[in-house]
Design a protein around this motif. Structure first.
Motif, PDB file in Angstrom:
ATOM      1  N   MET A   1      43.523  52.516  51.602  1.00  0.00           N
ATOM      2  CA  MET A   1      42.117  52.789  51.897  1.00  0.00           C
ATOM      3  C   MET A   1      41.969  53.450  53.265  1.00  0.00           C
ATOM      4  O   MET A   1      41.092  54.269  53.465  1.00  0.00           O
ATOM      5  CB  MET A   1      41.312  51.489  51.881  1.00  0.00           C
ATOM      6  N   ALA A   2      42.779  53.053  54.199  1.00  0.00           N
ATOM      7  CA  ALA A   2      42.721  53.573  55.559  1.00  0.00           C
ATOM      8  C   ALA A   2      44.086  53.335  56.196  1.00  0.00           C
ATOM      9  O   ALA A   2      45.006  52.831  55.547  1.00  0.00           O
ATOM     10  CB  ALA A   2      41.620  52.859  56.348  1.00  0.00           C
ATOM     11  N   THR A   3      44.203  53.646  57.451  1.00  0.00           N
ATOM     12  CA  THR A   3      45.481  53.503  58.147  1.00  0.00           C
ATOM     13  C   THR A   3      46.037  52.091  58.052  1.00  0.00           C
ATOM     14  O   THR A   3      47.223  51.896  57.840  1.00  0.00           O
ATOM     15  CB  THR A   3      45.326  53.898  59.627  1.00  0.00           C
ATOM     16  N   ASN A   4      45.182  51.079  58.161  1.00  0.00           N
ATOM     17  CA  ASN A   4      45.675  49.701  58.158  1.00  0.00           C
ATOM     18  C   ASN A   4      45.043  48.850  57.060  1.00  0.00           C
ATOM     19  O   ASN A   4      45.057  47.629  57.144  1.00  0.00           O
ATOM     20  CB  ASN A   4      45.453  49.051  59.529  1.00  0.00           C
ATOM     21  N   LEU A   5      44.494  49.461  56.013  1.00  0.00           N
ATOM     22  CA  LEU A   5      43.869  48.717  54.919  1.00  0.00           C
ATOM     23  C   LEU A   5      44.378  49.197  53.564  1.00  0.00           C
ATOM     24  O   LEU A   5      44.679  50.372  53.380  1.00  0.00           O
ATOM     25  CB  LEU A   5      42.345  48.909  54.940  1.00  0.00           C
ATOM     26  N   VAL A   6      44.474  48.260  52.633  1.00  0.00           N
ATOM     27  CA  VAL A   6      44.771  48.604  51.242  1.00  0.00           C
ATOM     28  C   VAL A   6      43.799  47.854  50.345  1.00  0.00           C
ATOM     29  O   VAL A   6      43.226  46.841  50.732  1.00  0.00           O
ATOM     30  CB  VAL A   6      46.223  48.241  50.836  1.00  0.00           C
ATOM     31  N   SER A   7      43.626  48.350  49.166  1.00  0.00           N
ATOM     32  CA  SER A   7      42.793  47.696  48.158  1.00  0.00           C
ATOM     33  C   SER A   7      43.712  47.112  47.103  1.00  0.00           C
ATOM     34  O   SER A   7      44.617  47.794  46.610  1.00  0.00           O
ATOM     35  CB  SER A   7      41.853  48.725  47.523  1.00  0.00           C
ATOM     36  N   LEU A   8      43.520  45.851  46.748  1.00  0.00           N
ATOM     37  CA  LEU A   8      44.294  45.206  45.692  1.00  0.00           C
ATOM     38  C   LEU A   8      43.341  44.921  44.543  1.00  0.00           C
ATOM     39  O   LEU A   8      42.343  44.228  44.712  1.00  0.00           O
ATOM     40  CB  LEU A   8      44.928  43.897  46.198  1.00  0.00           C
ATOM     41  N   GLU A   9      43.631  45.487  43.388  1.00  0.00           N
ATOM     42  CA  GLU A   9      42.747  45.362  42.231  1.00  0.00           C
ATOM     43  C   GLU A   9      43.487  44.660  41.104  1.00  0.00           C
ATOM     44  O   GLU A   9      44.664  44.939  40.850  1.00  0.00           O
ATOM     45  CB  GLU A   9      42.324  46.769  41.797  1.00  0.00           C
ATOM     46  N   LEU A  10      42.818  43.741  40.434  1.00  0.00           N
ATOM     47  CA  LEU A  10      43.388  43.043  39.287  1.00  0.00           C
ATOM     48  C   LEU A  10      42.797  43.659  38.030  1.00  0.00           C
ATOM     49  O   LEU A  10      41.584  43.675  37.847  1.00  0.00           O
ATOM     50  CB  LEU A  10      43.061  41.541  39.359  1.00  0.00           C
TER      51      LEU A  10
END
Length: 96
Positions: free
Chosen positions: A64-73
């Motif tokens: 999502m950004a330099t230090n973020l991710v999205s985890l989707e189920l």
């Protein structure tokens, strides 16, 4: 046994509790999402599947950004996987 790692738990008031463990689970959409240390700088994330489940759980990780991710189920129908001849093996199926 896996080496324990530090876990911070924070309540709605912002109070933090620090503990350590080798494996934790979060109940998300009725499924246990397990996180465990597997050595080095690696974490393994998986979803428990129980016998008789009619759906498989897929975890999708997106930057999502330099230090973020999205985890989707994402739930996928288990129909078609019962007969191995109907399953097409690909890079994402996790079968040998």
């Amino acid at each position: 046994m896996n080496k324990p790692f530090a876990v911070l738990l924070e309540d709605a008031d912002g109070t933090q509790l620090e503990t350590s463990c080798s494996r934790i689970a979060v109940i998300w959409q009725g499924k246990e999402i397990w996180i465990q240390h597997v050595g080095g700088n690696q974490l393994m994330i998986g979803v428990d599947v129980e016998e008789g489940d009619t759906e498989y759980a897929n975890l999708l990780l997106r930057p999502m950004a330099t230090n973020l991710v999205s985890l989707e189920l994402e739930m996928e129908s288990a129909e078609g996987y019962a007969d191995e001849d109907e399953h097409e093996h690909g890079p994402d199926c996790q079968h040998n």
